[in-house]
Each structure stands twice: as C-alpha cells, then as structure tokens.
Design a protein around this motif. Structure first.
Motif, PDB file in Angstrom:
ATOM      1  N   ARG A  98       4.997 -70.080  29.066  1.00 29.05           N
ATOM      2  CA  ARG A  98       4.545 -69.358  27.411  1.00 29.05           C
ATOM      3  C   ARG A  98       5.151 -70.507  26.739  1.00 29.05           C
ATOM      4  O   ARG A  98       6.574 -70.135  26.172  1.00 29.05           O
ATOM      5  CB  ARG A  98       4.673 -68.447  27.989  1.00 29.05           C
ATOM      6  CG  ARG A  98       4.158 -67.231  26.404  1.00 29.05           C
ATOM      7  CD  ARG A  98       4.688 -66.420  27.446  1.00 29.05           C
ATOM      8  NE  ARG A  98       6.089 -65.829  26.911  1.00 29.05           N
ATOM      9  CZ  ARG A  98       6.914 -66.178  25.984  1.00 29.05           C
ATOM     10  NH1 ARG A  98       6.253 -66.165  24.523  1.00 29.05           N
ATOM     11  NH2 ARG A  98       8.255 -66.350  25.578  1.00 29.05           N
ATOM     12  N   GLY A 147       4.659 -50.740  20.733  1.00 32.93           N
ATOM     13  CA  GLY A 147       4.074 -50.679  19.131  1.00 32.93           C
ATOM     14  C   GLY A 147       4.011 -52.159  19.020  1.00 32.93           C
ATOM     15  O   GLY A 147       3.749 -52.621  17.936  1.00 32.93           O
ATOM     16  N   THR A 178       5.496 -68.050  20.699  1.00 33.61           N
ATOM     17  CA  THR A 178       4.475 -67.612  19.593  1.00 33.61           C
ATOM     18  C   THR A 178       4.969 -66.001  20.431  1.00 33.61           C
ATOM     19  O   THR A 178       5.314 -65.408  21.400  1.00 33.61           O
ATOM     20  CB  THR A 178       3.680 -67.662  19.825  1.00 33.61           C
ATOM     21  OG1 THR A 178       3.171 -67.894  20.450  1.00 33.61           O
ATOM     22  CG2 THR A 178       4.017 -69.424  19.341  1.00 33.61           C
ATOM     23  N   ALA A 226       5.552 -59.823  12.297  1.00 38.07           N
ATOM     24  CA  ALA A 226       4.872 -59.877  13.959  1.00 38.07           C
ATOM     25  C   ALA A 226       5.366 -60.062  14.844  1.00 38.07           C
ATOM     26  O   ALA A 226       5.237 -59.984  16.039  1.00 38.07           O
ATOM     27  CB  ALA A 226       4.109 -60.328  13.198  1.00 38.07           C
ATOM     28  N   GLY A 227       6.571 -59.988  14.765  1.00 40.87           N
ATOM     29  CA  GLY A 227       7.407 -59.386  15.846  1.00 40.87           C
ATOM     30  C   GLY A 227       7.165 -61.057  16.642  1.00 40.87           C
ATOM     31  O   GLY A 227       8.429 -61.085  17.486  1.00 40.87           O
ATOM     32  N   ARG A 257      -9.798 -44.658  26.499  1.00 40.31           N
ATOM     33  CA  ARG A 257      -8.859 -43.850  27.087  1.00 40.31           C
ATOM     34  C   ARG A 257      -7.245 -43.873  27.011  1.00 40.31           C
ATOM     35  O   ARG A 257      -6.873 -44.518  26.643  1.00 40.31           O
ATOM     36  CB  ARG A 257      -8.967 -44.383  28.799  1.00 40.31           C
ATOM     37  CG  ARG A 257     -10.230 -44.719  28.856  1.00 40.31           C
ATOM     38  CD  ARG A 257     -11.019 -43.048  29.327  1.00 40.31           C
ATOM     39  NE  ARG A 257     -11.120 -42.915  30.812  1.00 40.31           N
ATOM     40  CZ  ARG A 257     -11.461 -41.255  30.766  1.00 40.31           C
ATOM     41  NH1 ARG A 257     -12.266 -41.092  29.978  1.00 40.31           N
ATOM     42  NH2 ARG A 257     -10.374 -41.084  31.550  1.00 40.31           N
ATOM     43  N   LEU A 258      -6.555 -42.338  27.695  1.00 42.29           N
ATOM     44  CA  LEU A 258      -5.285 -43.069  27.214  1.00 42.29           C
ATOM     45  C   LEU A 258      -4.742 -42.972  28.926  1.00 42.29           C
ATOM     46  O   LEU A 258      -5.171 -42.071  29.747  1.00 42.29           O
ATOM     47  CB  LEU A 258      -4.716 -41.306  26.830  1.00 42.29           C
ATOM     48  CG  LEU A 258      -3.309 -41.169  27.209  1.00 42.29           C
ATOM     49  CD1 LEU A 258      -2.061 -42.051  26.143  1.00 42.29           C
ATOM     50  CD2 LEU A 258      -3.039 -39.636  27.259  1.00 42.29           C
ATOM     51  N   MET A 297       0.589 -53.154  17.961  1.00 40.05           N
ATOM     52  CA  MET A 297       0.258 -51.750  17.029  1.00 40.05           C
ATOM     53  C   MET A 297       0.691 -52.431  15.486  1.00 40.05           C
ATOM     54  O   MET A 297      -0.357 -51.796  14.630  1.00 40.05           O
ATOM     55  CB  MET A 297      -0.039 -50.277  17.505  1.00 40.05           C
ATOM     56  CG  MET A 297      -1.062 -50.325  16.650  1.00 40.05           C
ATOM     57  SD  MET A 297      -2.730 -50.617  16.701  1.00 40.05           S
ATOM     58  CE  MET A 297      -3.611 -49.874  17.366  1.00 40.05           C
ATOM     59  N   GLY A 326       6.681 -62.550  26.732  1.00 39.76           N
ATOM     60  CA  GLY A 326       7.738 -63.053  25.506  1.00 39.76           C
ATOM     61  C   GLY A 326       9.127 -62.666  26.156  1.00 39.76           C
ATOM     62  O   GLY A 326       8.653 -64.515  26.643  1.00 39.76           O
ATOM     63  N   ASN A 351       0.219 -52.387  27.405  1.00 40.51           N
ATOM     64  CA  ASN A 351      -0.518 -54.668  27.673  1.00 40.51           C
ATOM     65  C   ASN A 351      -2.411 -54.189  28.221  1.00 40.51           C
ATOM     66  O   ASN A 351      -2.722 -55.873  28.051  1.00 40.51           O
ATOM     67  CB  ASN A 351       0.393 -55.175  28.556  1.00 40.51           C
ATOM     68  CG  ASN A 351       0.458 -56.468  29.476  1.00 40.51           C
ATOM     69  OD1 ASN A 351      -0.551 -57.095  30.183  1.00 40.51           O
ATOM     70  ND2 ASN A 351       1.294 -56.991  28.683  1.00 40.51           N
ATOM     71  N   PRO A 373       0.033 -64.086  24.505  1.00 40.00           N
ATOM     72  CA  PRO A 373       0.039 -64.593  25.935  1.00 40.00           C
ATOM     73  C   PRO A 373       0.426 -65.175  25.962  1.00 40.00           C
ATOM     74  O   PRO A 373       0.007 -66.773  25.818  1.00 40.00           O
ATOM     75  CB  PRO A 373      -1.542 -63.796  26.166  1.00 40.00           C
ATOM     76  CG  PRO A 373      -2.033 -62.894  25.053  1.00 40.00           C
ATOM     77  CD  PRO A 373      -1.072 -63.793  24.084  1.00 40.00           C
ATOM     78  N   THR A 374       0.927 -65.411  27.616  1.00 40.42           N
ATOM     79  CA  THR A 374       1.044 -66.817  28.181  1.00 40.42           C
ATOM     80  C   THR A 374      -0.841 -66.974  28.043  1.00 40.42           C
ATOM     81  O   THR A 374      -2.024 -67.245  28.824  1.00 40.42           O
ATOM     82  CB  THR A 374       1.170 -66.861  30.004  1.00 40.42           C
ATOM     83  OG1 THR A 374       2.451 -65.883  29.974  1.00 40.42           O
ATOM     84  CG2 THR A 374       1.058 -67.674  30.423  1.00 40.42           C
TER      85      THR A 374
END
Ligand SMILES: Cc1cc2nc3c(=O)[nH]c(=O)nc-3n(C[C@H](O)[C@H](O)[C@H](O)COP(=O)(O)OP(=O)(O)OC[C@H]3O[C@@H](n4cnc5c(N)ncnc54)[C@H](O)[C@@H]3O)c2cc1C
Lengths: 455, 259, 170
Positions: free
Chosen positions: B174, B32, B177, C39-40, B154-155, B35, B93, B106, B180-181
């Motif tokens: 990174r 999550g 924030t 937003a984490g 797709r799952l 999302m 992260g 991911n 992503p990298t």
C-alpha cells in the motif's frame, strides 16, 4: 571561525519541537476574513460571462476581487530580467489551465466565502487543449498561448535557446558511433507540508503588512508592488518561516491576490489553499522532453553532441525561460564535449505553470546526461568509470557557454565513488587529476576548447 | 461550520438504532476517518449526524467457532485475528488510522464511484461473513456480498463469521496515501472444506472470484480465471494494466497458502 | 461540550461535527497541530486523545466530549524539553518544522508505550507521518536515540543553544 567544524543546533529547532514556531497560518488578528478562490474548472476556455453581483450579496461576504480590481493585471515573474509579461493575476477573458484563479471572495468565515464563490455567475466556452510538447509544433495543434505554442522572446527575439560550439558537422563525420536517446522525466509536485498561504493586514497608516510563506521575500515584494501599483515603502512582508518550499514557493502564488482583497475589504484577509488546491493549482517541476545524439569514438571520447529540449512551461512563462537557459549551460553535464548543437524550446501547454524545484532546469538535464552516459557504456561495452573519467571536466576545459572551469571536481568524485564501490580503476585512471589536460588526456579534438579566459 | 447539523450521540446500541430509525436523512459517523474530512471540506453537509463513538457497538466476541465483531470495533483490534482478516486489518493505513477506523465504516466506505475502497470487505466476503444491520423494515441479517450490493440507508450493528479451517491474505504494497490497498486477495477454506476467494481493488466494492474458486486445485489456472470475475480500473495508485498482471499472482499465492 | 487541552479544561462552542483540529486552532488558539492536508494523510495534526495518538483532522469534536487532549505544546517547553524534543533538536530531525508537532506527539506515544529503538518498528510507528525535508533518516535516528533519553540542552557563552550528549544513546 567558531562555526566551522562545530555542531551548531538549528536556531529554530527548539521552536519547532515545542510547537512555538509561528507559521503564516498560525497568525491570528482581530477581524480577519477568510478567502476562497473561484478557480477554472476547465483546462482551456474563453470566459464569456463573469458577474459577481450575487456573490457580493451573500451574507458575510466583504469583498470579491476579479481582474477589474487589479491595477496592473499582467506582470511577468521575470520582468526584471527583460522577460515580458504574459500571465494575468486573475484571469480576464480566458483561462488556460484547470485551477487558474479567476476571483477571490473574502468573508467572515470559510463557509460564507465558499458560498460567495458558488454565487459567482460565470460561463465558459471551452477551447481545444494541448498536453504533449511534441505536438505543439504541428500545424494542426491547438494554439494555447497568445505568443503561439512556444516562447518567442529570447535575446534578439529568438524563439529558442540555442548553443553552437565547435564544428558539429565534423564531429559526426569523425565519429565511430552515433548514439541516441530520449529522456522524459515527469512533472513533480513539491508537496510542501504547508500549503500556499498568506495573510494581509491593512494598517491604519495605509501600509499593508503581508504575512507570506514565500521562499523569496524581496522578489515577492517587487511582484506585489508592480501588480498593485503600490510603492515598496507601503509594503511590509513578514516571512522567512516556510513550511517547506523546495522551489514551489518561489512563485508569488497567493500574496498579491490576498492583498487586493484586504485592500478592497479594508480588513485583514487570510487565504490558505487546501491540499487539493495545492495539488491542482500550485506549480510543479516541469516535465521535460530531451533528445540527445552523441558522436562517439570507439575508445570512448565524446566528440560532439546534438540536443533538443522541449521544456513544458505549462500555461504561462513564469521562470521557464530562465530555467531553460540554465539547462542549456549544463547540457554536457560534468563532462567536456567540444562540438555542440543545442536547441531548447519553452513550450506552452494547458498544464499548471511549471517552476523551480531543487536545481531548476539542471536536475532534468543531469538525469538525461547521466542516463545517456550509461547508455553509451552499455552500447559500446566500455568501463562506466573510465568512460566518464576520460571525458570528465578538467581545469581550463570550457562549458557549453564557454566558461572556463577553474576547479571542477568530477575526477575526484568519480574516483571516490569507484573506491567506495570497490571498482578497480586502471592505473592511468586512478592517477588522473583535475589538473589541466595534457598528454593522453589531451587528444587533438579537445585542444581548441581549452581556455584560461572567460570565467 | 455546519451550524445547522443536529448531532446525536447515542449511548447504547438500542439508542443508536432508535436514533437512526429508517435512516434517510441521517449521516453516520463511525471512526470518522472518511466522513469528517468530507464534512470539513463541505463535500457532505449533513442535516443530522449520528456519532457512534459512545454507542457501545465495539468488541470482538469469539464463542466457539463463531466470531462476532461489533460495527464500531477499531481495525487495530482485528489485527491479531487469524488470516485472512487479521493480516488484512494489519495492512490497512497506519497505526493511528487503524486505531480510529472502524469495521462498520470500512463496510460502508464511500469513494468516488469507480474507485475501489474498503479493504476489510474482501476478507469478510472470503469468510462468507454475514452483516447484521438496521434501518427501514427493521433488522436484516444477510451475506456480506448482498449487503455490499444494497448498503444505502443501513446502520451496521455487527458482522459474524464461522472460523475457517485455513485463511490467507496477499496484497500489493500500500503506498503512503489515504488510498485503500490497490489490490488484495483474501482466501478461506471454510468449515465445510470449500474454498472462497475475494478481491478488493478489483472493482468498486469487494468481489468474489467464483471462476478462480472453480479452478482452486490448479493455482496458476485459477489466477488466470480470476480475471474473468473482476472489473479492473485505472486510478491514482495503480493502472488497470498493472492490476491485470498482479491479480493472478496474488490468487496463486493465496491458493498455495491454503494448500 | 468540554475538552481538557494540555491540562486546561475548556468549553467548546463549535458545532459538534467540527474537526478537533479546527476547534484547537480556530476556536481555542492552540496552533501547534498543523493543517497539512485535513484529510488524514499527512499526520501533522496528530494529538493525544486520552493518551493515544489521533489525527485531530479526522475527529469530530462531539465524538470526544470530555476527553483529555495533549498537543505538542503540552509535551514540553523551551526551558523544559522532553527527551523526544531534545533528541529532535540534537539530531536535526526538524527542518522546516511543519510535520514536527505530529512527529513528536507520535514518537512520544511510541516510546511511552514501550517502543524500542529498532528502526523498522519506529518506521512502522511513524508510517502515517509525512516529512518532505529530512528524508526521515534523522527523524528515525532521533527517536531511536530518545529511547536512551541522554540529552542535555545547554546554553553556550554566545547565547545560542548547543546540544551536548551526556551519555551514549543505546
Ligand atoms: C491515512 C488513511 C489511510 C487509509 N488507509 C486505508 C486502507 O489502507 N484501506 C482501507 O480500506 N481504507 C483506508 N482508509 C479509509 C478508512 O480509514 C477506512 O476505510 C475505515 O475503515 C473507515 O471507517 P470509519 O469508521 O473511520 O469510517 P467513517 O468515516 O466513520 O464512515 C465511512 C462511511 O461509512 C458510514 N458508516 C460508518 N459507520 C457505519 C455503520 N456502523 N453503519 C453504517 N454506515 C456506517 C459513514 O456514514 C460513511 O459513509 C484510510 C484512511 C486514511 C485517512
């Protein structure tokens, strides 16, 4: 004097670490509505249509406020200092920056408020934009403000903040070297952890209780009172608990509009900006464009300085004329320069309006001055400490606006940095003090600038 | 909020596959971390949400030289694995996000079109991993690169790869924030001795670097060649200009480590 | 749905996709966790879910049905501060205080799970937490000192709090 030298804990520390400190967003009152703003999606446009009737009909929506609801639409943040107003509380026939508030919808929950915003019918006719302060003066530049592209209302309707001191012409004639530099620090968002937020409760006695995260409660009180044309004794601001401000919460950003919605809805209203709104629409520190030209002697005296500053005010004036004025007073930094020629302009662009941040107007010029000092050192091969110590402010030296310094600490600061970094100073420099200039510290060109009056 | 959303919380892989059916109208919630904010801010308004938290899709299984990773495995559970996947996961992260972020999320990370996303994708591409997924037409097993090119509806059930002879991972730092990298390169010397390289942050999803692989014996030449395999973009964390200068460096370092 | 918050078992009526943060703040009135970005990216909403730190803004409440949630309010009270809370007060690690609820929760977990007073490790453990006031130095100092747990908050004659170290922080 029990407090001096003692290790006093913060009065609010225990509340902070236990989660008991109550920030504006932590207040809950019965019947509170949530607000959401319609913000400009474009940088510069005429508003050709604004119809809120469909929004008012959205289930759960209690009030929609626009410019037509504001008793006094324009009120300048510095009206009290004689700086005229240019910014509408809610945009009327024009938007000048992306994110500018146009309407606020108060509803039972955020979803209904968001649906209300989406139901507002609005049309724009986009206009050309201006982003680079250097282009603002071109004859073919887009005109982005009704006063033109730069602020024209300094004292005596001057269109710039101007300083003239000594004889700049002579300084440049006498100089061995002329050293120039251009410095352009970027805009900075304050990014307080707490975004802009306010909650306004209409009380049964007709007063408004305003929960605010402002850094400047009494200032906000005046701004709210003026826009709403409500006397001060009808407004009660609850504040002082600020989740970070750094200057960005000096502007009265949300309280007045929230109050308007609460008055119209007859219910408490809370308006909390999302992080995205905070980045998009809250004010930032201004970007600055600074050009410095110094007249310098081979042995390291600065005889004169010409400087041009373009302060990017964004779409409206807010505090910028004041910030530029402070900037101009500090344009020699911690140093004494006898002959000065400074011109500073507050330039309008289509950025979000810019504001105070930690040393309003002065951090930019300090950055420029110190970088320029280093440039002179590099170009002339001088000792970085001795060059600065030579020109450092002393007691009775005068500032650009002819304030006589009573106790400047530049000399001591430089000596202790030299000590801390292991930089050996020549004996004369190690022995220098802040005491008034005399002997070798008082060359002919500095005699006239000394004054014991004017503080 | 989202009163209308039907929320499904299947408690086994089979139940998850059945609940997903042919996809279409179902929004999957893995960890999550991407999302949930989108839902909170109203960007995504799901009709039906499939929460995989209890679906039993997590776990790293290492039998012999084959490694199988369930879609709901947290990124932090990968951080001790060999390069390139381990260091790639450890770089993502922060510790709390790594605990919550999943492998499936991911691989399916959504972002504004031109913004690169999904750090693990690069490591999986370099490893020649395959993805097992379900959806319309039933189960599908395919190379990760093919999956990335056609991943809508797709799952993801799991990802499998053969342990490589050697692996390496190099990235730009990174920034703090939730981006992503900005740019990373994964490399693996596969069981058959061939070298595979992949980059993230160099295109909207991870890309293989075939031109660089062709020059693998000469790391400097390979670095330059890699520029022909990518589509570099400007975004908030890095300019294309900067990425263009750094990509060859990362490729060279990865190849030097692979020996 | 049910969640246990700081020891109280509570029923949750918000829709299942509602973030745990909004459930805590808007439905259950537990306002310690803060909405800094939703937003984490900032860490101010961090809570413990079944003992592990988690961004409540990234967590759909239906994904943790039945879980034990601990917020900053559950870690100590004004008259019974935890070592981390005492250290944060003593070292001035809370300035505006808005990031503090998340910092305290994350630091507590870090130390409870055996974290050392090594600055690099503390930094890594708090990497997801943004503070705009302190510059982090005081926060890291506080966490390192809390490892020793040698703090005492006593009330001075004037009535305000003062902090006294009862032993050397290791
Ligand atoms: C503070 C922060 C830092 C971050 N840093 C990084 C970083 O450094 N590198 C990086 O790559 N990412 C980063 N991310 C993004 C994100 O956390 C990761 O990409 C993560 O792996 C996503 O997994 P998730 O399970 O949380 O995804 P979710 O949010 O659950 O889902 C993401 C997408 O994948 C879909 N999905 C999820 N599971 C499946 C499945 N099993 N099958 C099919 N579709 C599925 C969802 O429907 C959604 O479209 C960061 C996020 C935050 C908040």
């Amino acid at each position: 004097m029990k407090a001096v030298g003692a290790r006093l804990p913060r009065y609010d520390g225990v509340g902070h670490v236990t989660g008991q400190t109550t920030y504006v967003d932590d207040f809950r009152v019965h019947g509170m509505l949530w607000a959401k703003a319609l913000r400009s999606p474009v940088h510069h446009a005429a508003i050709t249509k604004l119809d809120t009737s469909r929004a008012e009909a959205v289930p759960g929506v209690h009030a929609v406020v626009t410019h037509t609801d504001v008793p006094q639409l324009e009120y300048g943040h510095l009206s009290g200092l004689g700086i005229p107003a240019d910014e509408p509380l809610l945009a009327k026939d024009e938007v000048r920056y992306m994110g500018q508030p146009i309407a606020l919808v108060a509803a039972e929950d955020l979803e209904a408020a968001t649906a209300g915003v989406a139901a507002i019918e609005i049309e724009y006719e986009e206009r050309p934009t201006l982003w680079d302060v250097r282009e603002a003066f071109d004859s073919d530049a887009a005109v982005v403000h009704r006063w033109g592209n730069w602020y024209p209302h300094f004292e005596d309707e001057m269109d710039r903040r101007q300083i003239r001191k000594g004889d700049i012409q002579k300084a440049f004639e006498d100089a061995d070297h002329i050293i120039q530099g251009v410095y352009r620090p970027a805009a900075i968002e304050h990014v307080p952890m707490e975004t802009q937020v306010s909650m306004v409760v209409p009380e049964s006695d007709g007063r408004l209780t305003i929960h605010s995260c402002t850094q400047a409660m009494y200032f906000s009180l005046g701004v709210i009172s003026a826009h709403l044309q409500v006397p001060l004794n009808k407004l009660k601001i609850v504040g002082g608990t600020v989740g970070g401000g750094f200057g960005g919460k000096v502007d009265t950003a949300s309280e007045t509009i929230t109050a308007l919605a609460a008055m119209k809805a007859g219910r408490p209203v809370k308006w909390r900006w999302t992080r995205e709104e905070e980045f998009l629409a809250s004010s930032t520190r201004a970007p600055w464009h600074m050009e410095i030209i110094d007249a310098v002697t081979s042995d390291g005296w600065i005889l004169g300085r010409k400087m041009l500053t373009l302060h990017d005010s964004g779409a409206y004036a807010r505090f910028s004329p004041y910030g530029l004025t402070k900037h101009s007073f500090h344009h020699t930094g911690a140093y004494t320069i006898p002959h000065l020629h400074f011109d500073g302009y507050v330039v309008f662009t289509n950025r979000v309006p810019t504001t105070a941040m930690r040393g309003f107007g002065v951090t930019s010029v300090s950055f420029a001055v110190e970088t320029h000092m280093s440039r002179i050192v590099d170009e002339l091969g001088l000792d970085p400490y001795e060059f600065r110590l030579k020109n450092a402010n002393r007691i009775h030296d005068t500032s650009p606006n002819r304030i006589s310094y009573t106790d400047p600490s530049t000399v001591d600061v430089l000596q202790s940095i030299a000590g801390a970094t292991g930089h050996d100073l020549a004996p004369a420099y190690a022995a220098a003090t802040r005491e008034p200039r005399e002997g070798e510290w008082l060359p002919d060109h500095l005699v006239d600038q000394i004054s014991t009056e004017g503080h | 909020m989202a009163e209308a959303t039907e929320v499904l919380t299947p408690d086994s892989p089979e139940a998850a596959a059945a609940a997903f059916g042919e996809g279409g109208d179902v929004t999957i919630i893995g960890g999550g971390t991407i999302m949930v904010p989108l839902v909170t801010h109203g960007v995504v308004q799901p009709n039906k949400a499939l929460i995989l938290a209890d679906a039993g899709l997590e776990g790293v299984d290492q039998s012999g030289t084959t490694v199988t990773i369930g879609a709901m495995t947290s990124v932090s559970a990968l951080s001790e694995l060999d390069a390139p996947l381990g260091p790639c996961a450890a770089n993502l992260g922060d510790s709390e996000v790594r605990d919550q972020a999943t492998v499936g999320g991911n691989l399916c990370a959504v972002a504004p079109p031109e913004h690169p996303t999904g750090d693990l994708q690069g490591a999986f591409v370099a490893l020649g991993a395959s993805v097992r997924s379900t959806g319309a037409g039933g189960e599908r097993i395919e190379p990760v690169a093919d999956f990335l090119a056609d991943r809508d509806n797709r799952l993801v059930l799991d990802v499998t790869y053969e342990q490589p002879q050697a692996g390496a991972f190099e990235s730009l730092d990174r920034p703090h924030t939730h981006h992503p990298t900005p740019l990373a390169v994964s490399g693996a010397r596969l069981a058959d001795g061939s070298i595979q390289l992949a980059a993230t942050g160099a295109a909207p999803t991870a890309v293989r670097l075939p031109s660089a692989e062709a020059e693998a014996s000469d790391p400097d030449a390979a670095g330059t060649a890699a520029l022909g395999d990518v589509r570099l973009v400007d975004d908030a964390v890095s300019s294309a200009w900067y990425r263009e200068r750094i990509l060859p460096v990362l490729v060279r370092r990865v190849l030097e480590q692979l020996g | 749905m049910n969640i246990t918050v700081n020891g109280d078992e509570l029923e949750v009526r918000s829709p299942g996709l509602t973030s745990l943060l909004r459930v805590l703040r808007d439905e259950l009135d537990v306002v310690g966790p803060k909405a800094g970005c939703e937003a984490g990216g900032c860490g101010a909403c961090t809570v413990l879910v079944d003992g592990a730190p988690r961004r409540s803004c990234l967590t759909a409440v239906a994904a943790i049905d039945g879980a034990e949630v601990t917020t900053v309010e559950g870690l100590g009270a004004a008259d019974d501060l935890s070592p981390v809370q005492q250290a944060f007060v003593h070292y001035y690690a809370a300035q505006c205080g808005f990031c503090t609820p998340g910092m305290v929760v994350a630091a507590t977990h870090y130390l409870d799970s055996g974290g050392s007073d090594d600055r690099k490790e503390i930094q890594e453990a708090l990497r997801g937490h943004v503070c705009r006031c302190t510059g982090y130095v005081k926060i890291i100092e506080a966490v390192a000192a809390a490892r020793g747990g040698n703090f005492d908050l006593t009330t001075t004659a004037e009535g305000g709090y003062t902090t006294v170290m009862t032993g050397d922080a290791k």
